[in-house]
Design a protein around this motif. Structure first.
Motif, mmCIF file in Angstrom:
data_model
loop_
_atom_site.group_PDB
_atom_site.id
_atom_site.type_symbol
_atom_site.label_atom_id
_atom_site.label_comp_id
_atom_site.label_asym_id
_atom_site.label_seq_id
_atom_site.Cartn_x
_atom_site.Cartn_y
_atom_site.Cartn_z
ATOM 1 N N THR A 1 0.824 -1.170 -0.235
ATOM 2 C CA THR A 1 -0.039 0.042 -0.097
ATOM 3 C C THR A 1 1.023 1.435 0.012
ATOM 4 O O THR A 1 0.193 2.341 -0.233
ATOM 5 N N PHE B 1 -0.322 2.555 -13.857
ATOM 6 C CA PHE B 1 -1.583 3.153 -14.002
ATOM 7 C C PHE B 1 -2.580 3.330 -15.301
ATOM 8 O O PHE B 1 -3.537 3.331 -15.407
ATOM 9 N N LYS C 1 -2.364 -1.605 -16.860
ATOM 10 C CA LYS C 1 -2.441 -2.082 -15.530
ATOM 11 C C LYS C 1 -2.247 -3.622 -15.839
ATOM 12 O O LYS C 1 -1.447 -4.435 -15.213
ATOM 13 N N SER D 1 -3.564 -2.326 -5.718
ATOM 14 C CA SER D 1 -4.672 -1.911 -6.524
ATOM 15 C C SER D 1 -5.785 -1.075 -5.797
ATOM 16 O O SER D 1 -6.446 -0.325 -6.204
ATOM 17 N N GLU D 2 -5.901 -1.735 -4.521
ATOM 18 C CA GLU D 2 -6.862 -1.102 -3.616
ATOM 19 C C GLU D 2 -6.613 0.479 -3.385
ATOM 20 O O GLU D 2 -7.492 1.179 -3.130
ATOM 21 N N VAL D 3 -5.002 0.760 -3.493
ATOM 22 C CA VAL D 3 -4.933 2.300 -3.115
ATOM 23 C C VAL D 3 -4.283 3.202 -4.575
ATOM 24 O O VAL D 3 -3.884 4.207 -4.299
ATOM 25 N N ALA D 4 -4.426 2.335 -5.497
ATOM 26 C CA ALA D 4 -3.982 3.023 -6.836
ATOM 27 C C ALA D 4 -5.136 3.931 -7.346
ATOM 28 O O ALA D 4 -6.065 3.753 -8.018
ATOM 29 N N THR D 5 -5.108 5.037 -6.864
ATOM 30 C CA THR D 5 -6.071 6.382 -7.454
ATOM 31 C C THR D 5 -5.020 7.304 -7.989
ATOM 32 O O THR D 5 -4.127 7.381 -7.879
ATOM 33 N N GLY D 6 -6.020 8.333 -8.651
ATOM 34 C CA GLY D 6 -5.420 9.482 -8.835
ATOM 35 C C GLY D 6 -4.776 10.152 -8.046
ATOM 36 O O GLY D 6 -3.569 10.750 -8.388
ATOM 37 N N THR D 7 -5.317 10.254 -6.818
ATOM 38 C CA THR D 7 -4.675 10.911 -5.743
ATOM 39 C C THR D 7 -3.302 10.426 -5.245
ATOM 40 O O THR D 7 -2.278 11.072 -5.058
ATOM 41 N N THR D 8 -3.273 9.131 -5.323
ATOM 42 C CA THR D 8 -1.877 8.588 -5.146
ATOM 43 C C THR D 8 -1.035 8.653 -6.163
ATOM 44 O O THR D 8 0.260 9.197 -5.625
#
Length: 199
Positions: A39, A134, A137, A158-165
């Motif tokens: 994470t 990103f 994938k 994958s659970e924490v893979a966001t645009g913010t990340t």
């Protein structure tokens, strides 16, 4: 005579090899712990930029020649390939080190501002693997599963893979690279030169 001074000598190559190891060690020392936690793995580039600034600045002072940084990038690319790292990171190192060499070379490796920008670009290299994650994938997952990465590790990523990340990764790396690079420049001017380590 000037042309000869621009050519990498055997001593330069040895120095380049040593600094390649130092840069890699610095990156793994502060960036490696992030990779151990799925994470947090996206923040490896941030950690990798923490200690390498002074080493980078000292290196280009010791070997202020075109090609030296490219060799560093090539060695990191080769080592990454041999150890099973994703090709995005390996070629990221090579491409960004090459661009960094060009940028620093514009100022003959003596312009502090250009050297700082070069370091920032250099630090972007490790992001290559995460950009692939990103934007492609399935390809990234397929490649890393073949290299032995556990599915559970990838699922947690994958659970924490966001645009913010991704935004935190990019902005955080740039900010840390600036701070580390400035520290390197400060040490260059106040400590390394006085000690006779750098010119």
């Amino acid at each position: 005579m000037n042309d000869k001074k621009k050519v990498l000598t055997a001593k330069d190559l040895i120095t380049t090899g040593i600094f390649s190891v130092l840069l890699l060690f610095a990156a793994m020392l502060t960036g490696g712990p992030f990779c151990a936690v799925p994470t947090l793995t996206f923040y490896f580039p941030i950690g990798a930029a923490v200690l390498a600034g002074p080493i980078f600045m000292l290196f280009i002072s010791k070997v202020p020649k075109h090609g030296a940084l490219i060799i560093v990038g090539a060695l990191l690319c080769i080592l990454g390939t041999l150890t099973g790292m994703h090709w995005g990171m390996n070629f990221g190192f090579l491409i960004c080190a090459t661009i960094a060499s060009i940028i620093a070379g514009v100022g003959n490796f003596k312009e502090s501002g250009l050297n700082l920008i070069a370091y920032i670009v250099y630090c972007i290299g490790p992001m290559g693997t995460y950009f692939v994650f990103f934007f492609n994938k399935e390809s990234w997952i397929s490649f890393m599963l073949k290299k032995g990465t556990q599915q559970e590790y990838i699922d947690k990523m994958s659970e924490v893979a966001t645009g913010t990340t991704m935004l935190v990764m990019v902005v955080g790396t740039i900010v840390v690279a600036i701070l580390s690079g400035l520290l390197g420049l400060r040490l260059m001017h106040k400590q390394f030169v006085k000690a006779g380590i750098a010119a």
